[in-house]
Design a protein around this motif. Structure first.
Motif, short mmCIF file in Angstrom:
data_model
loop_
_atom_site.label_atom_id
_atom_site.label_comp_id
_atom_site.label_asym_id
_atom_site.label_seq_id
_atom_site.Cartn_x
_atom_site.Cartn_y
_atom_site.Cartn_z
N ARG A 106 28.23 9.87 17.38
CA ARG A 106 28.49 8.48 17.00
C ARG A 106 28.77 8.37 15.51
O ARG A 106 29.69 7.65 15.08
CB ARG A 106 27.30 7.61 17.38
CG ARG A 106 27.41 6.17 16.93
CD ARG A 106 26.25 5.32 17.41
NE ARG A 106 24.96 5.84 17.02
CZ ARG A 106 24.41 5.67 15.82
NH1 ARG A 106 25.08 5.00 14.87
NH2 ARG A 106 23.22 6.16 15.55
N LEU A 107 27.98 9.10 14.69
CA LEU A 107 28.21 9.09 13.25
C LEU A 107 29.58 9.66 12.92
O LEU A 107 30.31 9.13 12.07
CB LEU A 107 27.13 9.90 12.54
CG LEU A 107 25.69 9.38 12.66
CD1 LEU A 107 24.72 10.36 12.01
CD2 LEU A 107 25.55 8.00 12.04
N ALA A 108 29.93 10.75 13.61
CA ALA A 108 31.23 11.38 13.37
C ALA A 108 32.38 10.44 13.71
O ALA A 108 33.37 10.35 12.97
CB ALA A 108 31.34 12.67 14.18
N ASP A 109 32.25 9.73 14.81
CA ASP A 109 33.29 8.77 15.19
C ASP A 109 33.45 7.70 14.11
O ASP A 109 34.58 7.29 13.78
CB ASP A 109 32.94 8.11 16.52
CG ASP A 109 33.07 9.06 17.70
OD1 ASP A 109 33.66 10.14 17.53
OD2 ASP A 109 32.56 8.72 18.79
N GLY A 110 32.33 7.25 13.55
CA GLY A 110 32.38 6.20 12.55
C GLY A 110 33.01 6.64 11.24
O GLY A 110 33.56 5.81 10.51
N GLY A 111 32.92 7.96 10.93
CA GLY A 111 33.47 8.45 9.67
C GLY A 111 34.81 9.15 9.80
O GLY A 111 35.33 9.68 8.81
N GLU A 112 35.37 9.15 10.99
CA GLU A 112 36.58 9.93 11.28
C GLU A 112 37.75 9.58 10.36
O GLU A 112 38.42 10.47 9.81
CB GLU A 112 36.98 9.72 12.74
CG GLU A 112 38.22 10.47 13.16
CD GLU A 112 37.96 11.96 13.29
OE1 GLU A 112 38.76 12.74 12.74
OE2 GLU A 112 36.95 12.33 13.92
N GLU A 113 37.98 8.31 10.19
CA GLU A 113 39.16 7.90 9.43
C GLU A 113 39.05 8.26 7.95
O GLU A 113 40.01 8.75 7.35
CB GLU A 113 39.37 6.39 9.59
CG GLU A 113 40.62 5.88 8.89
CD GLU A 113 40.88 4.40 9.17
OE1 GLU A 113 41.71 3.81 8.44
OE2 GLU A 113 40.25 3.85 10.09
N LYS A 114 37.88 8.04 7.37
CA LYS A 114 37.71 8.25 5.93
C LYS A 114 37.37 9.69 5.59
O LYS A 114 37.84 10.23 4.56
CB LYS A 114 36.62 7.31 5.42
CG LYS A 114 36.57 7.19 3.91
CD LYS A 114 35.64 6.07 3.50
CE LYS A 114 35.66 5.88 1.98
NZ LYS A 114 34.75 4.78 1.55
N PHE A 115 36.55 10.33 6.43
CA PHE A 115 36.09 11.69 6.14
C PHE A 115 36.28 12.60 7.35
O PHE A 115 35.31 13.00 8.00
CB PHE A 115 34.61 11.68 5.72
CG PHE A 115 34.31 10.86 4.51
CD1 PHE A 115 34.78 11.23 3.26
CD2 PHE A 115 33.55 9.70 4.61
CE1 PHE A 115 34.50 10.47 2.13
CE2 PHE A 115 33.25 8.94 3.50
CZ PHE A 115 33.74 9.32 2.24
N PRO A 116 37.51 12.93 7.71
CA PRO A 116 37.73 13.72 8.93
C PRO A 116 37.10 15.10 8.89
O PRO A 116 36.65 15.62 9.92
CB PRO A 116 39.26 13.81 9.01
CG PRO A 116 39.74 13.53 7.62
CD PRO A 116 38.76 12.57 7.04
N ARG A 117 37.05 15.72 7.72
CA ARG A 117 36.43 17.05 7.61
C ARG A 117 34.94 16.97 7.91
O ARG A 117 34.39 17.80 8.63
CB ARG A 117 36.68 17.60 6.20
CG ARG A 117 36.17 19.00 5.97
CD ARG A 117 36.50 19.44 4.56
NE ARG A 117 35.82 20.66 4.21
CZ ARG A 117 35.73 21.13 2.97
NH1 ARG A 117 36.29 20.46 1.96
NH2 ARG A 117 35.07 22.24 2.71
N TRP A 118 34.29 15.97 7.33
CA TRP A 118 32.85 15.76 7.59
C TRP A 118 32.62 15.47 9.07
O TRP A 118 31.68 16.01 9.67
CB TRP A 118 32.36 14.59 6.73
CG TRP A 118 30.97 14.14 7.03
CD1 TRP A 118 29.81 14.68 6.57
CD2 TRP A 118 30.60 13.02 7.85
NE1 TRP A 118 28.73 13.97 7.06
CE2 TRP A 118 29.19 12.95 7.84
CE3 TRP A 118 31.31 12.08 8.58
CZ2 TRP A 118 28.49 11.97 8.54
CZ3 TRP A 118 30.62 11.10 9.27
CH2 TRP A 118 29.22 11.06 9.25
N SER A 119 33.44 14.64 9.66
CA SER A 119 33.26 14.29 11.07
C SER A 119 33.38 15.52 11.96
O SER A 119 32.56 15.72 12.88
CB SER A 119 34.31 13.25 11.49
OG SER A 119 34.10 12.03 10.81
N ALA A 120 34.36 16.37 11.70
CA ALA A 120 34.51 17.59 12.49
C ALA A 120 33.31 18.51 12.31
O ALA A 120 32.85 19.15 13.27
CB ALA A 120 35.80 18.30 12.09
#
Length: 364
Positions: free
Chosen positions: A242-256
């Motif tokens: 859920r956290l990764a989905d929320g940050g996908e647009e701004k921080f795709p590397r972190w989300s992955a």
């Protein structure tokens, strides 16, 4: 209830994983295995399978998703943990003063780690002392004196410039800070999600790592060799997608990265356990997670491949020993939980306490 009530617990008393007694008594809030002499005003008998009060070794009383809370909210959090059978909490970082709880004989006992210590703008707002590395030793010393034998660092967090999790502290400063905590008689733990900070922290002498999702085949042997414990907080790691989905647009590397850590979470914990790394139960309640989740975390450890008896010990006998607190011993505080069935046979039993006894008082 009379001041002279004696609580008689009988059935199966799990003094240890294989040490099973038929009964014990709580007299004046303390455990005894000797039948009390004289005539108490009242004797209350409780039957079932008894365990020492459960341990949540990563819990935040006095904290919610926005920061410190008032005493009424802290009390509600502590009561929720108590009613779930958690009677010993290692509070792994809180900005609130909860010392008043120590004067209550109906609430869990708390071992505090002071307030989180984080790098400036590298943690959740309103949670931590946010400082730069030059001040780390000073703040570790301050929180070592304020806490109950523990200090909590934030070892890694998202670096907005890098767009991913990175280590928060240079090696020389963290070595000096951990040495200062040890000089003052405190142990040190650190929040760590990623891989990067782990070797430096362990080689600097850290005592425990929270979450530890970044453990790898290179760092697990180091943890085992040094005896560094982990508290995986798997019920919290479940929120990573859920956290990764929320940050996908701004921080795709972190989300992955967060998704990878999540996907291998069970393998990570099982590999650490198999290598001999001490593993203990913690829920990370009090931030965005509800309190009272200790049974769910034990079940998660079993899903990860830890034998049920070891997962049980990680919230009972083993956890209490690690934290330097007694279990079901002669003269110890009468803090125990009674169940209808044997929790060694099925850890899901922990989700339904029959009776909770705090300082010799039967709660529910």
């Amino acid at each position: 209830m009379s001041d002279h009530v004696v609580v008689h617990v009988k059935g199966r008393v799990l003094v240890g994983p294989e040490d099973v007694r038929d009964e014990l008594w709580a007299v004046d809030g303390r455990i005894t295995f000797a039948r009390p002499s004289g005539r108490p005003d009242e004797t209350l008998t409780v039957t079932g399978w008894a365990l020492p009060g459960l341990v949540d070794a990563h819990c935040h009383v006095g904290l919610d998703r926005h920061g410190p809370v008032d005493d009424a909210t802290s009390e509600k959090q502590a009561l929720t943990d108590r009613d779930a059978g958690t009677l010993l909490i290692r509070d792994a970082g809180s900005p609130s003063d909860t010392r008043w709880i120590d004067d209550r004989d109906d609430l869990p006992k708390i071992i505090r780690a002071g307030r989180h210590i984080a790098r400036t703008r590298r943690y959740i707002r309103n949670y931590a002392h946010e400082i730069e590395p030059a001040d780390l030793v000073e703040y570790v010393g301050r929180e070592a004196r304020r806490g109950d034998g523990w200090v909590k660092l934030v070892g890694d967090w998202i670096d907005r410039d890098a767009g991913d999790l990175t280590a928060c502290w240079p090696r020389p400063e963290v070595e000096a800070a951990i040495a200062e905590a040890h000089r003052l008689g405190a142990r040190v733990t650190a929040h760590c999600f990623a891989e990067e900070s782990l070797r430096d922290l362990v080689e600097a002498g850290i005592d425990c790592v929270e979450h530890a999702t970044g453990l790898t085949e290179e760092t697990i042997p180091l943890f085992a060799e040094r005896g560094v414990a982990i508290v995986p907080t798997l019920v919290n790691i479940a929120t990573f997608p859920r956290l990764a989905d929320g940050g996908e647009e701004k921080f795709p590397r972190w989300s992955a990265h967060m998704r990878r850590l999540y996907e291998r979470r069970y393998d990570t914990v099982r590999s650490a356990y198999d290598a001999g790394v001490p593993v203990f139960v913690g829920t990370d309640a009090g931030g965005s997670l509800a309190h009272g989740l200790v049974a769910a975390e034990v079940e998660e450890l079993v899903k990860a491949g830890i034998p049920p008896i070891e997962a049980l010990s990680a919230t009972a006998w083993g956890a209490r020993s690690w934290l330097g607190r007694p279990s079901l011993e002669e003269g110890a505080p009468a803090d125990l939980v009674v169940y209808d069935d044997d929790p060694r046979a099925d850890v899901r039993v922990l989700a339904a306490p029959r009776r909770v006894i705090v300082n010799g008082r039967v709660i529910g």
